[in-house]
Design a protein around this motif. Structure first.
Motif, PDB file in Angstrom:
ATOM      1  N   GLY A  18       0.824  -1.207   0.000  1.00 47.94           N
ATOM      2  CA  GLY A  18       0.000   0.000   0.000  1.00 47.94           C
ATOM      3  C   GLY A  18       0.855   1.252   0.000  1.00 47.94           C
ATOM      4  O   GLY A  18       0.591   2.210  -0.745  1.00 47.94           O
ATOM      5  N   LEU A  19       1.903   1.255   0.812  1.00 46.57           N
ATOM      6  CA  LEU A  19       2.831   2.388   0.868  1.00 46.57           C
ATOM      7  C   LEU A  19       3.565   2.565  -0.458  1.00 46.57           C
ATOM      8  O   LEU A  19       3.689   3.682  -0.980  1.00 46.57           O
ATOM      9  N   MET A  20       4.041   1.448  -1.025  1.00 48.75           N
ATOM     10  CA  MET A  20       4.777   1.507  -2.282  1.00 48.75           C
ATOM     11  C   MET A  20       3.911   2.038  -3.419  1.00 48.75           C
ATOM     12  O   MET A  20       4.387   2.784  -4.281  1.00 48.75           O
ATOM     13  N   LEU A  21       2.641   1.661  -3.416  1.00 53.70           N
ATOM     14  CA  LEU A  21       1.721   2.120  -4.456  1.00 53.70           C
ATOM     15  C   LEU A  21       1.590   3.642  -4.408  1.00 53.70           C
ATOM     16  O   LEU A  21       1.609   4.315  -5.441  1.00 53.70           O
ATOM     17  N   ALA A  22       1.489   4.185  -3.196  1.00 55.67           N
ATOM     18  CA  ALA A  22       1.384   5.638  -3.047  1.00 55.67           C
ATOM     19  C   ALA A  22       2.648   6.341  -3.521  1.00 55.67           C
ATOM     20  O   ALA A  22       2.579   7.353  -4.241  1.00 55.67           O
ATOM     21  N   ASN A  25      -4.556   2.422   4.648  1.00 59.97           N
ATOM     22  CA  ASN A  25      -4.011   3.360   5.631  1.00 59.97           C
ATOM     23  C   ASN A  25      -2.541   3.654   5.372  1.00 59.97           C
ATOM     24  O   ASN A  25      -2.080   4.791   5.544  1.00 59.97           O
ATOM     25  N   PHE A  26      -1.779   2.642   4.972  1.00 60.26           N
ATOM     26  CA  PHE A  26      -0.371   2.866   4.671  1.00 60.26           C
ATOM     27  C   PHE A  26      -0.224   3.691   3.391  1.00 60.26           C
ATOM     28  O   PHE A  26       0.685   4.519   3.283  1.00 60.26           O
ATOM     29  N   TYR A  27      -1.110   3.456   2.438  1.00 58.31           N
ATOM     30  CA  TYR A  27      -1.173   4.293   1.237  1.00 58.31           C
ATOM     31  C   TYR A  27      -1.462   5.736   1.643  1.00 58.31           C
ATOM     32  O   TYR A  27      -0.768   6.674   1.223  1.00 58.31           O
ATOM     33  N   ASP A  28      -2.474   5.907   2.470  1.00 57.69           N
ATOM     34  CA  ASP A  28      -2.839   7.250   2.938  1.00 57.69           C
ATOM     35  C   ASP A  28      -1.703   7.899   3.716  1.00 57.69           C
ATOM     36  O   ASP A  28      -1.529   9.117   3.679  1.00 57.69           O
ATOM     37  N   GLY A  29      -0.936   7.086   4.458  1.00 63.02           N
ATOM     38  CA  GLY A  29       0.165   7.641   5.241  1.00 63.02           C
ATOM     39  C   GLY A  29       1.173   8.380   4.389  1.00 63.02           C
ATOM     40  O   GLY A  29       1.611   9.490   4.726  1.00 63.02           O
ATOM     41  N   ALA A  30       1.552   7.780   3.260  1.00 65.41           N
ATOM     42  CA  ALA A  30       2.489   8.439   2.357  1.00 65.41           C
ATOM     43  C   ALA A  30       1.871   9.685   1.742  1.00 65.41           C
ATOM     44  O   ALA A  30       2.521  10.732   1.622  1.00 65.41           O
ATOM     45  N   MET A  31       0.608   9.581   1.343  1.00 66.36           N
ATOM     46  CA  MET A  31      -0.077  10.724   0.742  1.00 66.36           C
ATOM     47  C   MET A  31      -0.240  11.869   1.743  1.00 66.36           C
ATOM     48  O   MET A  31      -0.107  13.050   1.396  1.00 66.36           O
ATOM     49  N   LEU A  45       1.765  12.509   4.280  1.00 64.23           N
ATOM     50  CA  LEU A  45       3.090  13.126   4.443  1.00 64.23           C
ATOM     51  C   LEU A  45       3.391  14.086   3.293  1.00 64.23           C
ATOM     52  O   LEU A  45       3.845  15.210   3.518  1.00 64.23           O
ATOM     53  N   ALA A  46       3.156  13.636   2.070  1.00 65.51           N
ATOM     54  CA  ALA A  46       3.428  14.482   0.909  1.00 65.51           C
ATOM     55  C   ALA A  46       2.573  15.741   0.931  1.00 65.51           C
ATOM     56  O   ALA A  46       3.051  16.850   0.631  1.00 65.51           O
ATOM     57  N   ASP A  47       1.308  15.586   1.304  1.00 62.65           N
ATOM     58  CA  ASP A  47       0.399  16.729   1.389  1.00 62.65           C
ATOM     59  C   ASP A  47       0.881  17.730   2.435  1.00 62.65           C
ATOM     60  O   ASP A  47       0.872  18.946   2.199  1.00 62.65           O
ATOM     61  N   ALA A  48       1.310  17.227   3.595  1.00 60.58           N
ATOM     62  CA  ALA A  48       1.784  18.105   4.667  1.00 60.58           C
ATOM     63  C   ALA A  48       3.070  18.823   4.267  1.00 60.58           C
ATOM     64  O   ALA A  48       3.260  20.002   4.593  1.00 60.58           O
ATOM     65  N   MET A  49       3.954  18.150   3.552  1.00 60.39           N
ATOM     66  CA  MET A  49       5.192  18.781   3.087  1.00 60.39           C
ATOM     67  C   MET A  49       4.883  19.936   2.143  1.00 60.39           C
ATOM     68  O   MET A  49       5.487  21.005   2.234  1.00 60.39           O
ATOM     69  N   GLN A  50       3.943  19.705   1.237  1.00 58.22           N
ATOM     70  CA  GLN A  50       3.572  20.755   0.287  1.00 58.22           C
ATOM     71  C   GLN A  50       2.942  21.954   0.997  1.00 58.22           C
ATOM     72  O   GLN A  50       3.243  23.098   0.684  1.00 58.22           O
ATOM     73  N   LYS A  51       2.089  21.675   1.970  1.00 56.71           N
ATOM     74  CA  LYS A  51       1.453  22.753   2.718  1.00 56.71           C
ATOM     75  C   LYS A  51       2.455  23.517   3.575  1.00 56.71           C
ATOM     76  O   LYS A  51       2.364  24.734   3.736  1.00 56.71           O
ATOM     77  N   VAL A  87      -8.148   7.664   1.405  1.00 56.78           N
ATOM     78  CA  VAL A  87      -8.958   6.532   0.968  1.00 56.78           C
ATOM     79  C   VAL A  87      -9.702   5.913   2.155  1.00 56.78           C
ATOM     80  O   VAL A  87     -10.875   5.569   2.064  1.00 56.78           O
ATOM     81  N   ALA A  88      -9.005   5.776   3.284  1.00 57.47           N
ATOM     82  CA  ALA A  88      -9.580   5.089   4.442  1.00 57.47           C
ATOM     83  C   ALA A  88     -10.357   6.007   5.373  1.00 57.47           C
ATOM     84  O   ALA A  88     -10.909   5.553   6.367  1.00 57.47           O
ATOM     85  N   GLY A  89     -10.399   7.296   5.072  1.00 55.71           N
ATOM     86  CA  GLY A  89     -11.149   8.215   5.928  1.00 55.71           C
ATOM     87  C   GLY A  89     -10.512   9.581   6.010  1.00 55.71           C
ATOM     88  O   GLY A  89      -9.589   9.921   5.267  1.00 55.71           O
ATOM     89  N   GLU A  90     -11.008  10.371   6.960  1.00 62.06           N
ATOM     90  CA  GLU A  90     -10.520  11.741   7.181  1.00 62.06           C
ATOM     91  C   GLU A  90      -9.429  11.719   8.242  1.00 62.06           C
ATOM     92  O   GLU A  90      -9.621  11.167   9.332  1.00 62.06           O
ATOM     93  N   TYR A  91      -8.292  12.329   7.920  1.00 59.61           N
ATOM     94  CA  TYR A  91      -7.166  12.366   8.853  1.00 59.61           C
ATOM     95  C   TYR A  91      -7.087  13.750   9.492  1.00 59.61           C
ATOM     96  O   TYR A  91      -6.483  14.683   8.964  1.00 59.61           O
ATOM     97  N   SER A  92      -7.722  13.864  10.640  1.00 58.55           N
ATOM     98  CA  SER A  92      -7.720  15.078  11.441  1.00 58.55           C
ATOM     99  C   SER A  92      -7.532  14.612  12.871  1.00 58.55           C
ATOM    100  O   SER A  92      -8.199  13.660  13.315  1.00 58.55           O
ATOM    101  N   PHE A  93      -6.635  15.256  13.625  1.00 55.48           N
ATOM    102  CA  PHE A  93      -6.170  14.669  14.873  1.00 55.48           C
ATOM    103  C   PHE A  93      -6.526  15.469  16.124  1.00 55.48           C
ATOM    104  O   PHE A  93      -6.592  16.700  16.098  1.00 55.48           O
ATOM    105  N   THR A  94      -6.725  14.725  17.213  1.00 50.84           N
ATOM    106  CA  THR A  94      -6.948  15.324  18.521  1.00 50.84           C
ATOM    107  C   THR A  94      -5.613  15.822  19.077  1.00 50.84           C
ATOM    108  O   THR A  94      -4.548  15.608  18.476  1.00 50.84           O
ATOM    109  N   ASP A  95      -5.655  16.440  20.251  1.00 54.83           N
ATOM    110  CA  ASP A  95      -4.423  16.903  20.890  1.00 54.83           C
ATOM    111  C   ASP A  95      -3.473  15.748  21.204  1.00 54.83           C
ATOM    112  O   ASP A  95      -2.254  15.929  21.231  1.00 54.83           O
ATOM    113  N   LYS A  96      -4.038  14.560  21.426  1.00 54.45           N
ATOM    114  CA  LYS A  96      -3.211  13.383  21.709  1.00 54.45           C
ATOM    115  C   LYS A  96      -2.719  12.705  20.429  1.00 54.45           C
ATOM    116  O   LYS A  96      -1.959  11.750  20.473  1.00 54.45           O
ATOM    117  N   HIS A  97      -3.169  13.206  19.275  1.00 56.98           N
ATOM    118  CA  HIS A  97      -2.821  12.678  17.957  1.00 56.98           C
ATOM    119  C   HIS A  97      -3.508  11.360  17.636  1.00 56.98           C
ATOM    120  O   HIS A  97      -2.998  10.533  16.877  1.00 56.98           O
TER     121      HIS A  97
END
Length: 381
Positions: A55-59, A313-319, A321-327, A348-358
């Motif tokens: 999944g990570l490699m595909l991303a 989720n591993f696919y999303d993880g790479a995406m 990271l790339a999105d955060a780097m660009q921002k 793909v697996a959902g919305e990635y928005s985090f609490t204070d505890k991450h």
């Protein structure tokens, strides 16, 4: 003077192309960003580790094909994949190896029991760590660059207990954990919610994440006559456990979390999963959303098999990271972590928005059954 002028012209004729070549090379210079990977690529859980890695490699393949620019500079991504064997000590060694190699980002570990001790190394090295490990203790460590990109045990265990009580109408449950941080945490949360729902815990047993013979504990469970057995563990044990339940005449359903929510459970059960296994898993149901169907199709085209539990989720993880780097306009780990913590990303697996505890602010949980050896969604919470 003519000789001097001639010499100057000759040097200029050499220097000018060199200067243009240097400028051209500067324009084409790329920063290589290494993304570390930690999951079991060997041992009983290797199917999941391979699923995660692919999944990570595909991303990364898609990102590099598309082209990513960060702060005006082109960036290419490279995966540094390591096998942690689902073993805490091996996982710490992997973390140290990645840190020594100056890797700044890691997607993994997969297992909670690996994520907890390895997290200390990643934290001390200033790395951004994104794990699907579900034990609540992971984010309680308070590491500022650690993010959970999956659901936690509280949500998984509670959802399965509520479904068992309200939808299955069962009364008596036996529980078994594999003594891993994941298995113990999942059972603990299931039992707590099950009691709140009025279920009776008639038996508590344990095994290991490398066991193959469950006859003694299943014989003990059979005498308690439970309606269901909740197992905190993975398919490598869950599948054979179900097969042995059938052979011993244990009529109970087998319940569990995301660790058994995969085709691997059906395969290892000898075809006994249909109508007998129910499991809770987080995130978007891939087959119910356009993005999920598209990902599943791409994954199958690339690897000639369906994705298991956490490839998305591993696919999303790479995406992510790339999105955060660009921002952030930077590949600095600290700046990227700050951007992830404050922002959001639709994957793909959902919305990635985090609490204070991450932890994820919102992560739907779905309960699955099995039909034709495939997980099939029954309900969502």
């Amino acid at each position: 003077m003519k000789n001097i002028a001639s010499t100057v012209r000759r040097f200029a004729g050499v220097l000018l192309p060199v200067a243009f070549a240097a400028a051209s090379l500067g324009a084409q210079a790329q920063e290589v960003v290494k993304i570390g990977f930690s999951s079991p690529l060997s041992g009983p859980q290797s199917a999941y580790g391979t699923d995660n890695r692919d999944g990570l490699m595909l991303a990364v393949k898609e990102l590099n094909a598309k082209g990513v620019t960060v702060g005006g500079q082109k960036v290419t991504f490279e995966v540094v994949a390591e096998d942690d064997g689902a073993d805490p000590r091996q996982g710490v060694a992997v973390a140290q190896k990645l840190a020594d190699s100056k890797v700044k980002f890691v997607v993994g570990p997969y297992n909670s029991g690996v994520a907890i001790p390895a997290g200390r190394v990643y934290n001390e090295s200033g790395m951004v760590m994104m794990t699907v490990g579900s034990n609540p203790k992971i984010t309680e460590l308070g590491y500022p660059r650690l993010f959970r990109i999956g659901v936690n045990d509280v949500q998984l265990g509670a959802a399965m207990a509520v479904y068992a009580a309200k939808e299955m109408k069962i009364k008596n449950v036996a529980v078994v954990d594999d003594r891993s941080a994941y298995g113990q945490g999942l059972v603990q949360e299931f039992v707590a919610e099950a009691k709140r729902q009025g279920l009776n815990i008639v038996k508590q047993e344990f095994t290991t994440d490398k066991a193959t013979d469950f006859t003694p504990i299943l014989t003990s469970i059979r005498s308690a006559k439970p309606d269901a057995v909740f197992f905190g563990g993975y398919s490598a044990q869950g599948g054979p456990m179900l097969r042995q339940m059938v052979s011993l005449g244990v009529q109970a359903k087998l319940l569990g979390g995301d660790g058994i929510c995969a085709t691997e459970t059906a395969r290892l059960s000898g075809g006994a999963a249909d109508g007998r296994v129910l499991c809770a898993q987080a995130g978007t149901i891939l087959g119910k959303a356009d993005t999920g169907r598209a990902f599943a199709a791409k994954y199958k085209a690339a690897y000639n098999r369906d994705p298991l539990t956490y490839a998305a989720n591993f696919y999303d993880g790479a995406m992510l990271l790339a999105d955060a780097m660009q921002k952030a306009g930077s590949t600095d780990a600290g700046k990227v972590a700050e951007t992830i913590a404050k922002g959001s990303y639709k994957g793909v697996a959902g919305e990635y928005s985090f609490t204070d505890k991450h932890d994820l602010k919102s992560s739907p949980v779905s309960v699955y059954g099995f039909k034709g050896g495939q997980p099939e969604v029954l309900s969502s919470f």
